[in-house]
Scaffold this motif. Structure first.
Motif, PDB file in Angstrom:
ATOM      1  N   SER A 157     -37.097 110.827 -70.530  1.00 61.65           N
ATOM      2  CA  SER A 157     -37.973 111.379 -69.498  1.00 61.65           C
ATOM      3  C   SER A 157     -39.339 110.705 -69.532  1.00 61.65           C
ATOM      4  CB  SER A 157     -38.141 112.889 -69.684  1.00 61.65           C
ATOM      5  OG  SER A 157     -36.934 113.565 -69.449  1.00 61.65           O
ATOM      6  N   LEU A 158     -39.895 110.569 -70.738  1.00 60.71           N
ATOM      7  CA  LEU A 158     -41.208 109.934 -70.844  1.00 60.71           C
ATOM      8  C   LEU A 158     -41.159 108.461 -70.435  1.00 60.71           C
ATOM      9  CD1 LEU A 158     -42.924 111.364 -74.049  1.00 60.71           C
ATOM     10  CD2 LEU A 158     -43.500 111.763 -71.665  1.00 60.71           C
ATOM     11  N   GLN A 159     -40.024 107.797 -70.710  1.00 60.26           N
ATOM     12  CA  GLN A 159     -39.897 106.400 -70.291  1.00 60.26           C
ATOM     13  C   GLN A 159     -40.092 106.269 -68.791  1.00 60.26           C
ATOM     14  OE1 GLN A 159     -39.658 103.569 -71.825  1.00 60.26           O
ATOM     15  NE2 GLN A 159     -39.314 104.232 -73.927  1.00 60.26           N
ATOM     16  N   TYR A 160     -39.569 107.235 -68.058  1.00 58.53           N
ATOM     17  CA  TYR A 160     -39.649 107.146 -66.604  1.00 58.53           C
ATOM     18  C   TYR A 160     -40.959 107.676 -66.053  1.00 58.53           C
ATOM     19  CZ  TYR A 160     -34.939 105.406 -66.297  1.00 58.53           C
ATOM     20  OH  TYR A 160     -33.833 104.602 -66.416  1.00 58.53           O
ATOM     21  N   THR A 161     -41.844 108.171 -66.923  1.00 55.60           N
ATOM     22  CA  THR A 161     -43.205 108.456 -66.459  1.00 55.60           C
ATOM     23  C   THR A 161     -44.012 107.166 -66.313  1.00 55.60           C
ATOM     24  OG1 THR A 161     -44.100 108.716 -68.705  1.00 55.60           O
ATOM     25  CG2 THR A 161     -43.250 110.701 -67.619  1.00 55.60           C
TER      26      THR A 161
END
Length: 434
Positions: A235-239
Motif C-alpha cells: 500500500s505504501l509503495q503505491y503512495t
C-alpha cells in the motif's frame, strides 16, 4: 530439489514468461493511453485516467502481493482455503474504499484538497473509479491463481492468459467506442479484459498440481501475520506515485505534467515493471546461498538491457514510438524526452529492490519491508514540504522523475544495509563466487 547449482538458463526459463506477462499488461495500458490520446480532449482524458489508476493502485495495493503470499504460504488444501479467505477479505476492503472515492465526500477531499486536480479532470476520475469498484475481486483472485501456477513453475501459462487479455482489451475498446468516450471507455475495457484474464488464470491453475509432500500447513492466523506487513508495504509503495501526482498537480504546468507522468509511468511499467518478478524468482528458485549469485548476475544483465531500451525510446525512437504509436504531438514529445531518458536509472534500482524484497520475504522478515517503505513515504512528504516552500524552476514532469528515482534509491540503500546486517550469508555467497 537437487544439489545442482542454479543456472542462468533455469532462471531465464522461469523469468522471461513472467517478464512477458508484465510487458503484456503494460502494453494493454499503452493501448489505453493511445486510445485516450485520440479522444476529443486528450489531455483531460489522459490526466483523468492517470490519476484514477494511481488512486486505484494505491487503494488496491494490499492485493498485489497475492502472488508472493501464495508462493510462500500455500502448502496444501487447508492453507489454500485460508489464503482464499485473506484474498476475499482484502478485496472487500479495497472495493469499499473505491466506492467511497467514487460516490462520497471522501472523493471530493482527495481529488480537490489533497491532489488538487481541476474539476473537469476530477469528474472523469470519479466516473472511472465507480466503474472499477468490482475490479479488486478480479485482481485478487488473479494474483492467487497466478501464484499457484508460478509455484508449479508453469510461468508460460501466466503470460498466455495475459496475452489473451490484450486481445480482449482491443475488442472491448472497439465495441465500447460507439457508446462511451474518454476515460470511461478505458475503464470499461480494462475491467472487461481483466475478467477474461482471470477466467483463463483459473482454468490454467486447475491444470497445475503441486505435491508438497508431508509438510505442515499454515493456519489462517499465520497467513494473516505473514501477509499483513506485505500488504501494508505494498500500500505504501503505491503512495509514491500518488504523492508525486499531488506534488506536480500544484506546479504551474500541472495538467500537462500529470498527463506526461502518466505516459512515462506506462513506459516504466513496460520496461521496468517485469523486474518485480525477481521477488518471485528468488522465492521459487533460490534454495541455497550458492544460488543467489546466479540470480544477481541475471538481474544485472536484464535491468541493464531494459535501461538501454528506455534511452532508445526517449531519443532515437522518439518519433516512431511516442508520435506514431502513442499519438503524442511534437511539443508533448519534446516535453517528455529528457525525463524519460533519465528513467534509465530506474530499472537498475527497481530490480535490485525487488531482489532484496524476495530475500526478506523468503526469510519471513516482512516487517522490515514495511519499515523500508515508511522511510520512502516520509522522504516524499519532506520533498512535498520543501517544494511548497520553493517551487523549482523545472518542468513538472522532471520534478516527478527526480522524486521517483531518488525514492527508489533511498529504499535500496536501506534494504541493502539491513540485508548485510541480518543475512550476511547471502552476501558471503556472492563474495565467494567472485
Amino acid at each position: 530439489m537437487t544439489d545442482k547449482p542454479l543456472t542462468l538458463r533455469e532462471i531465464s526459463w522461469f523469468f522471461f514468461p513472467l517478464m512477458l506477462n508484465v510487458q503484456f499488461m503494460s502494453v494493454s495500458h499503452s493501448f489505453i493511453n493511445a486510445a485516450l490520446a485520440r479522444q476529443q480532449d486528450p489531455i483531460t482524458s489522459l490526466a483523468a485516467f492517470s490519476v484514477a489508476m494511481v488512486l486505484h493502485m494505491f487503494v488496491a495495493a494490499p492485493s498485489y502481493q497475492n502472488q508472493a503470499i501464495t508462493i510462500a504460504m500455500v502448502r496444501g488444501r487447508k492453507s489454500l482455503h485460508a489464503t482464499w479467505i485473506f484474498v476475499l477479505l482484502t478485496a472487500v476492503y479495497v472495493a469499499v474504499l473505491l466506492a467511497l472515492l467514487a460516490w462520497s465526500p471522501v472523493g471530493d477531499f482527495v481529488l480537490y484538497r489533497f491532489l488538487g486536480v481541476e474539476e473537469k479532470v476530477a469528474v472523469e476520475v470519479r466516473a472511472v473509479l465507480a466503474i472499477l469498484v468490482p475490479l479488486p475481486f478480479l485482481t485478487g483472485a488473479r494474483g492467487l491463481l497466478q501464484g499457484l501456477v508460478i509455484q508449479a513453475r508453469r510461468t508460460g501459462l501466466v503470460s498466455t492468459a495475459t496475452g489473451i487479455r490484450i486481445g480482449a482489451l482491443l475488442a472491448f475498446l472497439a465495441l465500447g467506442a460507439p457508446f462511451l468516450t474518454g476515460a470511461r471507455l478505458a475503464a470499461v475495457a480494462l475491467l472487461g479484459c481483466i475478467a477474461v484474464e482471470t477466467l483463463f488464470a483459473a482454468w490454467f491453475a486447475r491444470r497445475c498440481h503441486i505435491d508438497h509432500g508431508d509438510v505442515r500447513e499454515h493456519s489462517l492466523g499465520e497467513i494473516f501475520r505473514f501477509s499483513l506487513p506485505l500488504a501494508f508495504s505494498s500500500s505504501l509503495q503505491y503512495t509514491i506515485p500518488l504523492l508525486i501526482n499531488a506534488i506536480i498537480s500544484r506546479l504551474p504546468d500541472g495538467p500537462l505534467a500529470l498527463a506526461a507522468f502518466g505516459v512515462i509511468r506506462g513506459f516504466l511499467f513496460l520496461l521496468a515493471g517485469p523486474l518485480r518478478n525477481l521477488q518471485q524468482a528468488y522465492q521459487t528458485l533460490v534454495h541455497r546461498a550458492g544460488d543467489y549469485p546466479a540470480l544477481l548476475r541475471f538481474h544485472r544483465r536484464v535491468s541493464g538491457s531494459l535501461a538501454v531500451l528506455l534511452l532508445l525510446t526517449a531519443y532515437p525512437l522518439n518519433g516512431p514510438i511516442l508520435g506514431t504509436v502513442m499519438g503524442l504531438d511534437a511539443d508533448t514529445r519534446a516535453y517528455i524526452a529528457l525525463p524519460l531518458a533519465g528513467c534509465a536509472l530506474f530499472p537498475l534500482l527497481h530490480g535490485a529492490c525487488n531482489l532484496l524484497r524476495g530475500i526478506f520475504t523468503q526469510n519471513h522478515q516482512t516487517g522490515l519491508l514495511s519499515r523500508a517503505t515508511v522511510y520512502k513515504f516520509l522522504y516524499l512528504l519532506l520533498c512535498w514540504g520543501l517544494i511548497l516552500l520553493w517551487t523549482p524552476p523545472l518542468p513538472g514532469v522532471t520534478v516527478a522523475i527526480f522524486l521517483i528515482i531518488s525514492a527508489e534509491f533511498l529504499e535500496w540503500v536501506y534494504m541493502h544495509l539491513r540485508c548485510r546486517a541480518r543475512l550476511p550469508e547471502v552476501f558471503a555467497a556472492v563474495d565467494s563466487a567472485r
